[in-house]
Write a protein that holds these residues in place. Structure first.
Motif, PDB file in Angstrom:
ATOM      1  N   GLU A   1     -22.281  23.618   4.255  1.00  0.00           N
ATOM      2  CA  GLU A   1     -22.436  24.772   3.369  1.00  0.00           C
ATOM      3  C   GLU A   1     -22.937  26.014   4.126  1.00  0.00           C
ATOM      4  O   GLU A   1     -22.460  27.120   3.884  1.00  0.00           O
ATOM      5  CB  GLU A   1     -23.392  24.427   2.221  1.00  0.00           C
ATOM      6  CG  GLU A   1     -23.414  25.521   1.180  1.00  0.00           C
ATOM      7  CD  GLU A   1     -24.061  25.079  -0.127  1.00  0.00           C
ATOM      8  OE1 GLU A   1     -24.114  23.860  -0.388  1.00  0.00           O
ATOM      9  OE2 GLU A   1     -24.515  25.963  -0.865  1.00  0.00           O
TER      10      GLU A   1
ATOM     11  N   ASP B   1     -16.678  22.592  -2.662  1.00  0.00           N
ATOM     12  CA  ASP B   1     -17.511  21.577  -2.022  1.00  0.00           C
ATOM     13  C   ASP B   1     -17.122  20.204  -2.555  1.00  0.00           C
ATOM     14  O   ASP B   1     -16.710  20.078  -3.704  1.00  0.00           O
ATOM     15  CB  ASP B   1     -18.988  21.886  -2.336  1.00  0.00           C
ATOM     16  CG  ASP B   1     -19.910  21.283  -1.290  1.00  0.00           C
ATOM     17  OD1 ASP B   1     -19.412  20.719  -0.303  1.00  0.00           O
ATOM     18  OD2 ASP B   1     -21.139  21.387  -1.470  1.00  0.00           O
TER      19      ASP B   1
ATOM     20  N   ARG C   1     -30.620  18.314   7.091  1.00  0.00           N
ATOM     21  CA  ARG C   1     -31.367  18.388   5.838  1.00  0.00           C
ATOM     22  C   ARG C   1     -32.608  17.497   5.892  1.00  0.00           C
ATOM     23  O   ARG C   1     -33.694  17.902   5.491  1.00  0.00           O
ATOM     24  CB  ARG C   1     -30.496  17.997   4.648  1.00  0.00           C
ATOM     25  CG  ARG C   1     -31.266  18.125   3.320  1.00  0.00           C
ATOM     26  CD  ARG C   1     -30.470  17.756   2.096  1.00  0.00           C
ATOM     27  NE  ARG C   1     -29.369  18.662   1.869  1.00  0.00           N
ATOM     28  CZ  ARG C   1     -28.097  18.311   1.933  1.00  0.00           C
ATOM     29  NH1 ARG C   1     -27.778  17.059   2.220  1.00  0.00           N
ATOM     30  NH2 ARG C   1     -27.159  19.181   1.710  1.00  0.00           N
TER      31      ARG C   1
HETATM   32 MG   LIG Z   1     -23.120  20.659   0.982  1.00  0.00          MG
END
Ligand SMILES: [Mg+2]
Ligand SMILES: Nc1ncnc2c1ncn2[C@@H]1O[C@H](COP(=O)(O)OP(=O)(O)OP(=O)(O)O)[C@@H](O)[C@H]1O
Length: 511
Positions: A226, A290, A408
Motif C-alpha cells: 500500500e 487492494d 508492519r
Molecule cells: Mg495492504
C-alpha cells in the motif's frame, strides 16, 4: 582560625545549595555572598569544560584559561592553592580583567584554590582583595579551600548532568544524520530502504509513476504494497486528484459492484438516491484495488471491461460514463496459480500485470531492518514525546528475527517498545516476550546470550552491565529449568561463576 563571619558564610553556602536546584543561580549567589561579606573585590568560580578542556568562568565573565596558563591555570595544573600578596609585583599574574592595578593606592592580593573531586581538579576558585597581612591571607586561603570543597561535589553533579545531556544530544544528532541518509536513499517520504532489491523497485516506481500503465504489486502481508501504491500516486501528475482504495476482500460480493460503479435511484430496493461509484469518484486520479485476488469471478469480467473501455455504467442505468483512472492492484495471493486453477481470469491477469512489482519479504532483505528500526524509533519517540535511542545489541537481535508479519510487524513491535520503555535506551530487556521466545527457538539461544554478554563489554555504565548480566542469568536459569550446570553451559560460564553471580544478584534457585 576562621572568623565568625566566615563560618556563617560557609553555613549559608551549604544551606543555599541544598535549597534550590538552579545551579547557575546558586553559583551567582555564592559569589555575591563571598564578595559582600568578606569584602573580596572579585570572585571567580572557574570550571573545567569537559568538552573543550579549558577552564571557563562560571559567572558569565568571558574568561578562560588553558592548563598552566597564568596563576589560575597553574592551580588547575598543580592542584594546590597559590597566594599572591601583591599582584603588581607578580609577573605571572595575567590580569585578564585588565584592572588598573598600578594606580591603586593599596596593594591587591590574589588567592586561587583548586576545586577538586578526589585528586582531580575540576575547577579553580579565585578572589582578589585588598592586602591586609600575611596571617589573614592564610586564613582566607584556608576558608576558600573549604568553600572549594563544598563546591566540588556540587559542580560534579552539574558536570555529570551536562555530559549526559551532551551525550544524548550527540546520539540524537547521529540518529538524525542516519535518518537523513535513509531519506535521501529512496527519496520518497515514508519509504525507508537500503537494500538493492527495494532501491530497484523505487527506481521502477519513479519511472512508471507518471504513466497510466497498470501496476500490480505482489508480496506477503505487511511488506509495503500500500505504501508503494500511494507513492506511485504521489509521484504522478495525478497527485492532487483522489487516491481511492477499494479493499476487494472486505466488501461483501453483492455490494462490491455498486461500490465500484455506483447506482441510479431505484436501481434496487433501498437505492433511494443516485450514488457515484469509486471509479467515478476517482476520476482523474488513481484507484487502488487492494486484495485483488479476492475479487469474485463475475466482477472480474466487469472490471476487465472498465480496463479495456475506460468507461463504466452505474447500476440501473444504460448510460456509459467515461472515466480516466490509473489502476494499481495489489495482492498477497499467487495470481498465476489462481489462473491455472481457474479462480482468476487469465485475460484480467494480463491486463493488470503490465508492470509487475514483487516486494520481497523483510527476511530476504535484512539490510533494511536497522534503517527501519532507527526510522520507527525516531517516529514513535516524537509521537509519544520520549527521548529514546536504541542499543546496537537490540538492532542485531531484531535483524536476526524472521519477521513473518514483515514491516508492519516490525513497526508495531517498535511502537509497543517505545510506549512501554521506561529508560532512555531500548535494549534487550525491552524485547517483547514472544519475539524473545522465537529468537531462542531458532536454536540461537547461545548466540543470543553471547551477544548479550558482548553488550556487557561494550557499555561502561556499571549499573546497566549488572542489570544485563542479571537478566541474562535469570533467563538462562529459566531456560534450563534451574539446573545450574545447564544454565552455565548456555551462558558460556562455569557453574561456579553462575553460582557466584546468583549470590551477588540475589537470584533465588527456584524448583
Ligand atoms: Mg495492504
Ligand atoms: N519501506 C518502508 N518504509 C517505511 N514504512 C514501511 C515500509 N514498508 C512498509 N511500511 C509500513 O509498514 C506497514 C505495512 O505496510 P503496507 O500496509 O503497505 O503493507 P501491505 O503490503 O499492504 O500489507 P497487507 O498485504 O497486509 O495489506 C505500513 O504502516 C507501512 O507504512
Amino acid at each position: 582560625m576562621l572568623e565568625k563571619i566566615q563560618l556563617s558564610v560557609l553555613y549559608n553556602i551549604s544551606k543555599a545549595l541544598s535549597m534550590s536546584p538552579d545551579i547557575p543561580k546558586n553559583i551567582e549567589y555564592i559569589s555575591n555572598l563571598l564578595s559582600s561579606y568578606l569584602e573580596y573585590e572579585n570572585v571567580f568560580i572557574n570550571v573545567v569544560n569537559p568538552f573543550t578542556q579549558e577552564l571557563e568562568n562560571f559567572g558569565g565573565l568571558d574568561l578562560s584559561y588553558r592548563r598552566g596558563e597564568g596563576i589560575t591555570g597553574k592551580v588547575w595544573k598543580y592542584g594546590v592553592p597559590i597566594v599572591i600578596p601583591d599582584v603588581s609585583k607578580e609577573e605571572g599574574f595575567l590580569n585578564k580583567l585588565r584592572r588598573d592595578l598600578k594606580n591603586k593606592k593599596e596593594k591587591i592580593s590574589f588567592i586561587a584554590v583548586p576545586i577538586k573531586i578526589g585528586n582531580k581538579v575540576i575547577g579553580v576558585l579565585a578572589i582578589d582583595k585588598i592586602y591586609s597581612d600575611k596571617e589573614s591571607l592564610n586564613i582566607h586561603t584556608e576558608f576558600l579551600t573549604m568553600v572549594a570543597g563544598i563546591l566540588g561535589g556540587y559542580l560534579k553533579l552539574y558536570l555529570d548532568f551536562e555530559t549526559e545531556k551532551r551525550r544524548i544530544e550527540e546520539e540524537k544528532k547521529y540518529l538524525q544524520t542516519q535518518l537523513n541518509t535513509i531519506m535521501s536513499k529512496t527519496g520518497i517520504e515514508g519509504i525507508v530502504a537500503k537494500s538493492k532489491k527495494i532501491l530497484e523497485i523505487v527506481d521502477i516506481i519513479k519511472n512508471v509513476a507518471d504513466t497510466t500503465a497498470t501496476v500490480l504489486l505482489t508480496g506477503e502481508s505487511g511488506v509495503g504494497k500500500e505504501v508503494f501504491a500511494k507513492a506511485i500516486h504521489k509521484l504522478s501528475s495525478r497527485a492532487d486528484k483522489p487516491f481511492i482504495k477499494i479493499n476487494c476482500a472486505a466488501i461483501p460480493e453483492d455490494l462490491l459492484e455498486s461500490e465500484l460503479f455506483g447506482y441510479e435511484k431505484g436501481a434496487f430496493t433501498g437505492a433511494h438516491t443516485t450514488k457515484k461509484g469509486k471509479f467515478e469518484l476517482a476520476n482523474g486520479g488513481t484507484i487502488f484495488l487492494d486484495e485483488i485476488g479476492d475479487m469474485p469471478l463475475l466482477l472480474q469480467s466487469k472490471l476487465l471491461r472498465v480496463l479495456q473501455e475506460k468507461e463504466i455504467e452505474r447500476l440501473g442505468s444504460s448510460k456509459t460514463i467515461k472515466v480516466d483512472v490509473r489502476i494499481i492492484a495489489a495482492t498477497n495471493k499467487n495470481l498465476e496459480k489462481m489462473v491455472q486453477e481457474g479462480t482468476f481470469r487469465e485475460d484480467l491477469y494480463y491486463r493488470l500485470n503490465v508492470i509487475p512489482i514483487y516486494i520481497p519479504p523483510l527476511r530476504e532483505r535484512k539490510e533494511d531492518i536497522p534503517m527501519l528500526i532507527y526510522y520507527f524509533v525516531d517516529k514513535f519517540s516524537k509521537l509519544y514525546r520520549k527521548k529514546l535511542t536504541v542499543s546496537k545489541e537490540l538492532v542485531d537481535l531484531l535483524t536476526d528475527y524472521e519477521w513473518p508479519g514483515n514491516v508492519r510487524e516490525l513497526q508495531n513491535t517498535i511502537e509497543r517498545m517505545v510506549i512501554l520503555s521506561k529508560s532512555e535506551k531500548l535494549d534487550f530487556k525491552d524485547l517483547p516476550a514472544d519475539i524473545r521466545k522465537k529468537l531462542n527457538e531458532k536454536s540461537k539461544t547461545r548466540e543470543v546470550y553471547l551477544k548479550a554478554q558482548g553488550e556487557i563489554q561494550e557499555i561502561k555504565l556499571p549499573k546497566t552491565v549488572q542489570q544485563i548480566e542479571k537478566e541474562a542469568i535469570e533467563r538462562a536459569l529459566e531456560e534450563s529449568n534451574y539446573v545450574i550446570k545447564k544454565a552455565a553451559k548456555l551462558l558460556g560460564m562455569t557453574p561456579r561463576q553462575v553460582r557466584y553471580r546468583m549470590e551477588k544478584y540475589n537470584i533465588p534457585l527456584k524448583k
